[in-house]
Design a protein around this motif. Structure first.
Motif, PDB file in Angstrom:
ATOM      1  N   VAL A   1       0.836  -1.211  -0.027  1.00  0.00           N
ATOM      2  CA  VAL A   1       0.035  -0.124  -0.129  1.00  0.00           C
ATOM      3  C   VAL A   1       0.931   1.329  -0.064  1.00  0.00           C
ATOM      4  O   VAL A   1       1.639   1.342   0.764  1.00  0.00           O
ATOM      5  N   HIS A   2       1.126   2.106  -1.090  1.00  0.00           N
ATOM      6  CA  HIS A   2       1.551   3.516  -1.056  1.00  0.00           C
ATOM      7  C   HIS A   2       0.640   4.496  -0.549  1.00  0.00           C
ATOM      8  O   HIS A   2      -0.600   4.655  -0.775  1.00  0.00           O
ATOM      9  N   LEU A   3       1.181   5.201   0.498  1.00  0.00           N
ATOM     10  CA  LEU A   3       0.635   6.192   1.372  1.00  0.00           C
ATOM     11  C   LEU A   3       1.264   7.512   1.736  1.00  0.00           C
ATOM     12  O   LEU A   3       2.689   7.088   1.508  1.00  0.00           O
ATOM     13  N   SER A   4       0.881   8.363   1.529  1.00  0.00           N
ATOM     14  CA  SER A   4       1.369   9.755   2.105  1.00  0.00           C
ATOM     15  C   SER A   4       0.581  10.239   3.467  1.00  0.00           C
ATOM     16  O   SER A   4      -0.458  10.657   3.233  1.00  0.00           O
ATOM     17  N   CYS A   5       1.114  10.270   4.562  1.00  0.00           N
ATOM     18  CA  CYS A   5       0.591  10.554   5.776  1.00  0.00           C
ATOM     19  C   CYS A   5       0.387  12.175   5.590  1.00  0.00           C
ATOM     20  O   CYS A   5      -0.728  12.682   6.318  1.00  0.00           O
ATOM     21  N   LYS A   6       1.261  12.721   4.808  1.00  0.00           N
ATOM     22  CA  LYS A   6       1.207  14.336   4.870  1.00  0.00           C
ATOM     23  C   LYS A   6       0.037  14.665   3.858  1.00  0.00           C
ATOM     24  O   LYS A   6      -0.912  15.505   4.225  1.00  0.00           O
ATOM     25  N   SER A   7      -0.128  14.136   2.615  1.00  0.00           N
ATOM     26  CA  SER A   7      -0.998  14.481   1.674  1.00  0.00           C
ATOM     27  C   SER A   7      -2.223  13.927   1.841  1.00  0.00           C
ATOM     28  O   SER A   7      -3.370  13.894   1.122  1.00  0.00           O
ATOM     29  N   GLU A   8      -2.330  12.523   2.727  1.00  0.00           N
ATOM     30  CA  GLU A   8      -3.384  11.708   2.691  1.00  0.00           C
ATOM     31  C   GLU A   8      -3.850  10.900   1.557  1.00  0.00           C
ATOM     32  O   GLU A   8      -4.745  10.179   1.481  1.00  0.00           O
ATOM     33  N   ASP A   9      -3.001  10.767   0.568  1.00  0.00           N
ATOM     34  CA  ASP A   9      -3.042  10.046  -0.662  1.00  0.00           C
ATOM     35  C   ASP A   9      -3.040   8.573  -0.266  1.00  0.00           C
ATOM     36  O   ASP A   9      -1.883   8.260   0.275  1.00  0.00           O
ATOM     37  N   GLY A  10      -3.782   7.735  -0.618  1.00  0.00           N
ATOM     38  CA  GLY A  10      -3.537   6.149  -0.478  1.00  0.00           C
ATOM     39  C   GLY A  10      -4.258   5.927   0.964  1.00  0.00           C
ATOM     40  O   GLY A  10      -4.237   4.657   1.123  1.00  0.00           O
ATOM     41  N   VAL A  11      -5.128   6.774   1.680  1.00  0.00           N
ATOM     42  CA  VAL A  11      -5.796   6.243   2.811  1.00  0.00           C
ATOM     43  C   VAL A  11      -6.797   5.504   2.326  1.00  0.00           C
ATOM     44  O   VAL A  11      -7.024   4.462   3.221  1.00  0.00           O
ATOM     45  N   SER A  12      -7.535   5.530   1.616  1.00  0.00           N
ATOM     46  CA  SER A  12      -8.857   4.790   1.230  1.00  0.00           C
ATOM     47  C   SER A  12      -8.455   3.318   0.874  1.00  0.00           C
ATOM     48  O   SER A  12      -9.029   2.272   1.335  1.00  0.00           O
ATOM     49  N   ASN A  13      -7.137   3.212   0.286  1.00  0.00           N
ATOM     50  CA  ASN A  13      -6.779   1.991  -0.091  1.00  0.00           C
ATOM     51  C   ASN A  13      -6.221   1.214   1.122  1.00  0.00           C
ATOM     52  O   ASN A  13      -6.525  -0.100   1.160  1.00  0.00           O
ATOM     53  N   LEU A  14      -5.466   1.922   1.983  1.00  0.00           N
ATOM     54  CA  LEU A  14      -5.246   1.391   3.283  1.00  0.00           C
ATOM     55  C   LEU A  14      -6.342   0.476   3.903  1.00  0.00           C
ATOM     56  O   LEU A  14      -6.328  -0.254   4.497  1.00  0.00           O
ATOM     57  N   VAL A  15      -7.145   1.606   4.219  1.00  0.00           N
ATOM     58  CA  VAL A  15      -8.389   1.186   5.029  1.00  0.00           C
ATOM     59  C   VAL A  15      -8.941  -0.105   4.374  1.00  0.00           C
ATOM     60  O   VAL A  15      -9.413  -0.929   5.081  1.00  0.00           O
TER      61      VAL A  15
END
Length: 479
Positions: A379-393
């Protein structure tokens, strides 16, 4: 002996009294429900409302008065539930009054002024329902879980249990075993006569083998029901400063953990409970893992992180995308899998393959070309921009679904350690009975009786007051 008689006498006295309690939540509310159960319930209706022979299960608007002063305390709805067609199996009634603290206190005090009326103990209404055969122990436990359920899937599992999903399965095994014990004992009693059918013992052995296989399959369910009931223990692991605490805050949607650019900010264990897709997730943030540190507090944090890892059902492994990208360019033609193996070895997580794991490449906003890092299991994620959150969840939700399963009436999962213990002991007794089936039918019968006793403990056909005290200890007053 006298001690047991004394306990029995006290229980008899408790059961004879009429109990009452506030069954709705404490504090100010629009409507409060006060429940009464016992032999003198009809007296409460007559003394507080003047009702005699009210129509069962019908809401009636009445003034509620104090039995002695006849002062009107409130005006509300009254419902009458004659036994045995009530929740407890006894005569019961409910007063639906305004939810102010003073109103509720005045009605409770009025009930307490009646002879042989007393405030209910925690879980006493449900306990009476059990003693009056309105519920068995698995249904009681399901009711307790339903009151405690915090997620949709927990609610579904608990509700199915209150409707007898587990009870039907355990009682089917118990009924089959009762029949088998009867046949074996008949075989022992009439073995030397011709009054018993030939091959009856062979049929018993076949029945026991089928039951044994079903119980073994039921036990080998990966603890799905228990995980769903208590929550899936999930630990966030990774090297220092990869964004573990930022990830926790992102999933919590609040600043639960302190986040700084300084490595080793997190020292202790931080735990929160989340609802992911209807499944309960007990999420733990930990100190960053590394081999060497001179900081005594950080060392203790690493030890606690590894202890949390040992107990975890699910691991969220976090990596720094920029460090992965740099390593790949410095070690051609290596792949992300090669880096992962090095990373896991460096952190000392050698048995990670034996656990469910979600791999997160954080700080993906710092890497311009993510194609080099592509992997379907990452899972690719950026906690800063919140990109990838839905994929992580979604990925975490799929893991939870795999670990907890989907509750169904057709395939109920046990969710109590007590169930597992009794079924494991039952299975041992069945195995022992099969070992004796061809050599000693008397010992075979004894092992079957022991197995039957363990099934009886499950549903409450065989029980003790100590066991009931444990089961009812977490119930609230009024239920």
């Amino acid at each position: 002996m006298f001690k047991n008689l004394n306990k029995t006498f006290k229980f008899f006295l408790r059961k004879q009294s009429t109990i009452y309690a506030l069954s709705s939540g404490q504090g100010k509310c629009g409507v409060a429900v006060i429940r009464v159960s016992g032999a003198s319930t009809e007296l409460a209706l007559k003394c507080l409302t003047g009702l005699t022979n009210p129509k069962p299960r019908t809401a009636i608007l009445r003034s509620i008065k104090h039995p002695s002063s006849h002062e009107v305390l409130d005006k509300g709805l009254v419902l009458w539930f004659p036994g045995p067609h009530s929740f407890t199996g006894e005569d019961s009634c409910e007063f639906h009054v305004h939810g102010g603290i003073a109103v509720v206190s005045s009605v409770l005090n009025a009930l307490g002024s009646l002879p042989d009326f007393r405030l209910a103990e925690p879980g006493e209404f449900t306990r009476r329902a059990f003693h009056n055969a309105k519920l068995d122990l698995t249904e009681v436990e399901g009711l307790a879980d339903l009151l405690q359920a915090e997620t949709e899937i927990q609610r579904k599992q608990a509700f199915l249990q209150t409707q007898g999903a587990l009870s039907k399965l355990y009682n089917r095994w118990r009924g089959s075993l009762i029949k088998s014990v009867a046949h074996v004992e008949a075989h022992i009693d009439f073995e030397e006569t011709e009054t018993i059918d030939e091959g009856v013992l062979d049929l018993v052995v076949q029945e026991i083998q089928i039951m044994r296989d079903e119980i073994r399959k039921h036990l080998n369910d990966g603890r799905k029901g228990e995980l769903l009931r208590t929550g899936v223990k999930t630990v966030i692991l990774g090297a220092p400063n990869v964004g573990k605490s930022s990830l926790m805050n992102l999933l919590c949607k609040r600043p639960a953990a302190i986040v700084t650019p300084i490595e080793g900010t997190t020292r202790d264990i931080l735990e929160v409970t989340l609802n992911i897709g209807g499944y309960p997730l007990v999420l733990t943030d930990t100190a960053g893992l590394r081999y060497e540190t001179n900081d005594i507090i950080e060392k203790e944090g690493i030890i606690r992180a590894k202890n949390s890892y040992d107990c975890a059902d699910l691991v969220i492994l976090v990596l720094d995308s920029l460090k992965v990208y740099s390593w790949l360019h410095n070690h051609p033609p290596s792949s992300t899998s090669d880096y992962l193996m090095c990373y896991i070895e460096k952190l000392g997580l050698y048995d990670l393959i034996n656990k469910e794991c979600v791999i997160v490449f954080n700080k993906s906003d710092l890497v311009q070309d993510l194609l080099d890092l592509q992997n379907s299991e990452i899972v690719h994620l950026s906690c800063k921009s919140e990109d990838g959150v839905s994929n992580l969840v979604n990925t975490i939700g799929n893991k939870l679904r795999k670990l907890c399963g989907e509750p169904s009436a057709e395939h109920p999962s046990m969710n109590q350690v007590r169930h597992r213990q009794h079924l494991s002991n039952c299975l041992k007794c069945l195995d022992s009975s099969l070992d004796r089936s061809s050599s000693d039918t008397v010992l075979m019968a004894e092992h079957l009786r022991k197995a039957l006793r363990h099934l009886g403990y499950l549903v409450g056909a065989t029980t003790t007051e100590q066991l009931l005290d444990v089961i009812f200890k977490d119930f609230c007053i009024g239920k």
